[in-house]
Scaffold this active site. Structure first.
Site, PDB file in Angstrom:
ATOM      1  N   ARG A  48      30.604  40.342  37.700  1.00  0.00           N
ATOM      2  CA  ARG A  48      31.203  40.806  39.048  1.00  0.00           C
ATOM      3  C   ARG A  48      31.358  42.304  39.269  1.00  0.00           C
ATOM      4  O   ARG A  48      30.756  42.659  40.364  1.00  0.00           O
ATOM      5  CB  ARG A  48      32.684  39.828  39.330  1.00  0.00           C
ATOM      6  CG  ARG A  48      33.474  40.712  40.217  1.00  0.00           C
ATOM      7  CD  ARG A  48      34.758  39.629  40.564  1.00  0.00           C
ATOM      8  NE  ARG A  48      34.329  38.438  41.088  1.00  0.00           N
ATOM      9  CZ  ARG A  48      35.082  37.324  40.535  1.00  0.00           C
ATOM     10  NH1 ARG A  48      36.091  37.381  40.152  1.00  0.00           N
ATOM     11  NH2 ARG A  48      34.777  36.204  41.052  1.00  0.00           N
ATOM     12  N   TYR A  49      31.659  42.812  38.301  1.00  0.00           N
ATOM     13  CA  TYR A  49      31.781  44.205  38.454  1.00  0.00           C
ATOM     14  C   TYR A  49      30.622  44.662  37.758  1.00  0.00           C
ATOM     15  O   TYR A  49      29.942  44.211  36.959  1.00  0.00           O
ATOM     16  CB  TYR A  49      33.042  44.812  37.704  1.00  0.00           C
ATOM     17  CG  TYR A  49      34.309  44.014  38.098  1.00  0.00           C
ATOM     18  CD1 TYR A  49      35.067  44.593  39.389  1.00  0.00           C
ATOM     19  CD2 TYR A  49      34.846  43.241  37.408  1.00  0.00           C
ATOM     20  CE1 TYR A  49      36.171  43.946  39.673  1.00  0.00           C
ATOM     21  CE2 TYR A  49      35.973  42.462  37.770  1.00  0.00           C
ATOM     22  CZ  TYR A  49      36.740  42.977  38.757  1.00  0.00           C
ATOM     23  OH  TYR A  49      37.865  42.478  39.387  1.00  0.00           O
ATOM     24  N   ARG A 101      30.814  45.336  33.936  1.00  0.00           N
ATOM     25  CA  ARG A 101      31.418  44.509  32.891  1.00  0.00           C
ATOM     26  C   ARG A 101      30.597  42.999  33.245  1.00  0.00           C
ATOM     27  O   ARG A 101      30.351  42.574  34.261  1.00  0.00           O
ATOM     28  CB  ARG A 101      32.675  44.227  33.260  1.00  0.00           C
ATOM     29  CG  ARG A 101      33.757  45.290  32.597  1.00  0.00           C
ATOM     30  CD  ARG A 101      34.908  45.468  33.507  1.00  0.00           C
ATOM     31  NE  ARG A 101      34.589  46.532  34.573  1.00  0.00           N
ATOM     32  CZ  ARG A 101      35.427  46.730  35.600  1.00  0.00           C
ATOM     33  NH1 ARG A 101      36.542  46.140  35.493  1.00  0.00           N
ATOM     34  NH2 ARG A 101      34.969  47.459  36.613  1.00  0.00           N
ATOM     35  N   CYS A 155      41.146  25.147  24.463  1.00  0.00           N
ATOM     36  CA  CYS A 155      42.271  26.132  24.160  1.00  0.00           C
ATOM     37  C   CYS A 155      43.204  25.351  23.068  1.00  0.00           C
ATOM     38  O   CYS A 155      43.234  24.215  23.262  1.00  0.00           O
ATOM     39  CB  CYS A 155      43.312  26.284  25.409  1.00  0.00           C
ATOM     40  SG  CYS A 155      42.146  27.117  26.685  1.00  0.00           S
ATOM     41  N   CYS A 175      47.810  25.891  29.301  1.00  0.00           N
ATOM     42  CA  CYS A 175      49.004  26.484  30.068  1.00  0.00           C
ATOM     43  C   CYS A 175      48.929  25.671  31.382  1.00  0.00           C
ATOM     44  O   CYS A 175      47.781  25.628  31.759  1.00  0.00           O
ATOM     45  CB  CYS A 175      48.730  28.036  30.188  1.00  0.00           C
ATOM     46  SG  CYS A 175      48.309  28.894  28.532  1.00  0.00           S
ATOM     47  N   CYS A 224      47.160  27.669  34.367  1.00  0.00           N
ATOM     48  CA  CYS A 224      45.875  28.575  34.143  1.00  0.00           C
ATOM     49  C   CYS A 224      45.071  28.463  35.335  1.00  0.00           C
ATOM     50  O   CYS A 224      44.962  27.645  36.107  1.00  0.00           O
ATOM     51  CB  CYS A 224      45.242  27.407  32.938  1.00  0.00           C
ATOM     52  SG  CYS A 224      43.204  27.790  32.655  1.00  0.00           S
ATOM     53  N   ARG A 231      41.875  28.771  35.208  1.00  0.00           N
ATOM     54  CA  ARG A 231      40.581  28.074  35.074  1.00  0.00           C
ATOM     55  C   ARG A 231      40.901  26.361  34.694  1.00  0.00           C
ATOM     56  O   ARG A 231      40.242  25.803  33.949  1.00  0.00           O
ATOM     57  CB  ARG A 231      39.534  28.496  33.789  1.00  0.00           C
ATOM     58  CG  ARG A 231      39.040  29.977  34.215  1.00  0.00           C
ATOM     59  CD  ARG A 231      37.992  30.324  33.680  1.00  0.00           C
ATOM     60  NE  ARG A 231      37.401  31.649  33.928  1.00  0.00           N
ATOM     61  CZ  ARG A 231      37.670  33.060  33.032  1.00  0.00           C
ATOM     62  NH1 ARG A 231      38.153  32.503  31.846  1.00  0.00           N
ATOM     63  NH2 ARG A 231      37.616  34.069  33.316  1.00  0.00           N
ATOM     64  N   ASP A 262      47.452  33.034  40.815  1.00  0.00           N
ATOM     65  CA  ASP A 262      45.936  32.817  41.943  1.00  0.00           C
ATOM     66  C   ASP A 262      46.248  31.627  42.547  1.00  0.00           C
ATOM     67  O   ASP A 262      47.095  30.594  42.272  1.00  0.00           O
ATOM     68  CB  ASP A 262      44.680  32.446  40.814  1.00  0.00           C
ATOM     69  CG  ASP A 262      44.431  33.844  39.998  1.00  0.00           C
ATOM     70  OD1 ASP A 262      44.572  35.039  40.634  1.00  0.00           O
ATOM     71  OD2 ASP A 262      43.935  33.679  39.110  1.00  0.00           O
ATOM     72  N   ASP A 284      44.188  38.990  41.971  1.00  0.00           N
ATOM     73  CA  ASP A 284      42.803  38.983  41.606  1.00  0.00           C
ATOM     74  C   ASP A 284      42.578  38.019  42.942  1.00  0.00           C
ATOM     75  O   ASP A 284      42.746  36.932  43.135  1.00  0.00           O
ATOM     76  CB  ASP A 284      42.757  37.925  40.596  1.00  0.00           C
ATOM     77  CG  ASP A 284      41.460  38.166  39.557  1.00  0.00           C
ATOM     78  OD1 ASP A 284      40.466  38.654  40.375  1.00  0.00           O
ATOM     79  OD2 ASP A 284      41.303  37.793  38.477  1.00  0.00           O
ATOM     80  N   LYS A 309      40.250  42.501  41.270  1.00  0.00           N
ATOM     81  CA  LYS A 309      41.663  42.786  41.023  1.00  0.00           C
ATOM     82  C   LYS A 309      41.949  43.718  41.972  1.00  0.00           C
ATOM     83  O   LYS A 309      41.238  44.863  42.017  1.00  0.00           O
ATOM     84  CB  LYS A 309      41.850  43.165  39.493  1.00  0.00           C
ATOM     85  CG  LYS A 309      41.799  42.108  38.702  1.00  0.00           C
ATOM     86  CD  LYS A 309      41.671  42.506  37.253  1.00  0.00           C
ATOM     87  CE  LYS A 309      41.135  41.612  36.324  1.00  0.00           C
ATOM     88  NZ  LYS A 309      39.734  41.538  36.436  1.00  0.00           N
TER      89      LYS A 309
HETATM   90  S1  SF4 Z   1      45.640  30.640  30.583  1.00  0.00           S
HETATM   91 FE1  SF4 Z   1      43.908  29.168  30.555  1.00  0.00          FE
HETATM   92  S2  SF4 Z   1      42.101  29.532  29.457  1.00  0.00           S
HETATM   93 FE2  SF4 Z   1      44.158  31.054  28.854  1.00  0.00          FE
HETATM   94  S3  SF4 Z   1      45.076  29.948  27.081  1.00  0.00           S
HETATM   95 FE3  SF4 Z   1      46.041  29.232  28.766  1.00  0.00          FE
HETATM   96  S4  SF4 Z   1      44.773  27.351  29.377  1.00  0.00           S
HETATM   97 FE4  SF4 Z   1      43.476  28.339  27.949  1.00  0.00          FE
END
Ligand code: SF4
Length: 452
Positions: free
Chosen positions: A141-142, A145, A154, A158, A161, A163, A322, A359, A366
């Site tokens: 994207r940038y 980077r 994972c 989370c 998350c 993603r 997000d 973001d 960002k």
């Molecule tokens: S934020 Fe998403 S990618 Fe990062 S550790 Fe938690 S579940 Fe996994």
């Protein structure tokens, strides 16, 4: 095992279910047994083994109920976890004081039915990463980077998350062939100096798998720094072993950004993990997400930032949540973040204050969002205000010492004004190198293509 939190608050002992089943860790690292073992509890020796923690993650609603029987009268989470997978390490589950949404660790780890309620403006990929993916599994994207999706796995999924569309839907890691394609792209684009290894969580990979990625990327001469984005020090601190640190040291400069959201996550285990990484010469940053009901009070962020700096972790970003499907119940107003930043300035050293960023949707990247410190300006003075509300006139240099001043060009295209009343939702710079590449390389990319 943790018995006290860093804030001095007494933490409960890990909850033990009625029946104890101890499972051997998988022989070669983090492959998830299927089905996962039922009960995540073991001897202290096993508890400290990250592979045991991985193998004994809470993966199903049935396992969750055995760990937290008080949830028995709640909703059936089966349809929810089939859409957005659940995994909680026994360690992270042990940080839950109360099995209800008033507990910040519970909220971040345990699925809630609100995840299925999405306003129409949310999308699975609001940052449009899939469209900035010239090679599957790598986001560019940038200009300088690139981000590599090293795995979709994972240790703990989370609930907030960004993603969510890929994390845990298939637990896979990057193939050698894909890594080679990415390395070739980096070779062909020497303007990329900074490569971020992300996922999923790359520190859930076996050490030899991670080393394969680091060593291959290190072979590209134009890559100056490699960053690893990981929540492992927070949810699986046992993974930070001497062996891992020794391996990472071989590929310096390596930076690590971790993801603490709440001071309760700063435990003896997680702080030791950070210290081991810092002692291995890894500069540590932290990226928090502003989450409603979890850390959206200024005092909580202040305590978190103080604790991080004390443990040699620099608070780097505080993200606005997000616009991603499944996380609307965590989203705060932007004004909440600005209030928090207003509170922090003056109370904490600049070193301990993260940058509050949005973001941006549409792949805008960002955007820092700050309270307004610039009050007004004339050619001779700029009026600034400090955190106390004190107004200070800052004298500008005299014109004769400045040399010729370029006159601003008149605005030729209207645009931002239309956004104020919702007539337009995005303005894209047509000449952008990134958008040109995006049109040529990946008109309809797919993030999940990046892993095999
Ligand atoms: S934020 Fe998403 S990618 Fe990062 S550790 Fe938690 S579940 Fe996994």
């Amino acid at each position: 095992m943790i018995m006290t939190s860093d804030s001095g608050e007494a933490a409960p002992k890990p909850m033990r279910p009625a029946e104890i089943v101890e499972d051997e860790p998988p022989p070669s690292g983090c492959t998830l047994p299927s089905p996962a073992p039922a009960i995540p509890i073991g001897s202290p020796k096993k508890w400290d083994d990250w592979r045991w923690q991985m193998a004994n993650r809470i993966r199903s609603p049935q396992q969750l109920l055995r760990f937290f029987p008080e949830l028995r009268n709640g909703s059936d989470l089966t349809p929810l976890v089939s859409k957005y997978p659940m995994a909680i390490t026994p360690y992270y589950a042990s940080l839950i004081h109360e099995a209800n949404p008033g507990d910040p660790i519970f909220q971040m780890a345990v699925p809630q039915m609100q995840e299925l309620i999405d306003p129409p403006f949310l999308s699975p990929d609001p940052l449009e990463e899939c469209h900035d993916m010239p090679v599957p599994g790598m986001v560019h994207r940038y200009p300088d980077r690139a981000l590599v999706i090293a795995t979709t796995m994972c240790s703990t999924y989370c609930r907030h998350c960004t993603r969510k569309r890929v994390a845990g839907t298939r637990e896979t890691s990057i193939s050698k062939r894909r890594l080679e394609q990415i390395a070739e792209y980096l070779q062909q684009h020497p303007q990329i100096h900074d490569v971020i290894i992300s996922g999923g969580d790359p520190l859930t990979l076996r050490t030899d798998q991670l080393e394969m990625i680091l060593s291959r990327i290190r072979q590209v001469p134009s890559v100056q720094i490699i960053r690893i984005g990981t929540r492992v020090p927070v949810v699986l601190p046992q993974r930070i072993t001497e062996n891992l640190c020794r391996m990472i040291q071989k590929y310096h400069p390596i930076w690590i950004n971790t993801h603490f959201n709440h001071p309760r996550e700063l435990t003896p285990e997680s702080t030791q993990a950070c210290q081991m990484l810092a002692n291995a010469g890894v500069p540590l940053g932290n990226q928090s997400v502003l989450l409603k009901g979890i850390n959206d009070r200024p005092q909580i962020i202040e305590e978190l930032c103080r604790g991080l700096v004390r443990n040699r972790v620099r608070p780097y970003y505080l993200y606005q949540c997000d616009l991603v499907r499944g996380v609307e119940h965590f989203r705060t107003r932007l004004s909440r973040g600005i209030e928090i930043m207003e509170y922090l300035r003056g109370r904490l050293s600049g070193l301990a204050i993260p940058l509050f960023v949005v973001d941006a949707p549409h792949g805008g990247g960002k955007i820092p969002v700050l309270p307004t410190y610039l009050v007004t300006q004339s050619p001779t003075h700029t009026v600034l205000r400090n955190y106390e509300g004190m107004l200070i006139a800052y004298p500008e240099p005299h014109e004769e010492t400045m040399g010729p001043v370029e006159e601003p060009k008149p605005e030729s295209s209207p645009g931002v004004w239309e956004m104020l009343d919702g007539q337009n939702s995005v303005i894209r710079p047509e000449q952008s190198v990134r958008l040109t590449r995006r049109r040529q390389c990946c008109p309809a990319g797919n993030l999940s293509e990046g892993v095999e």
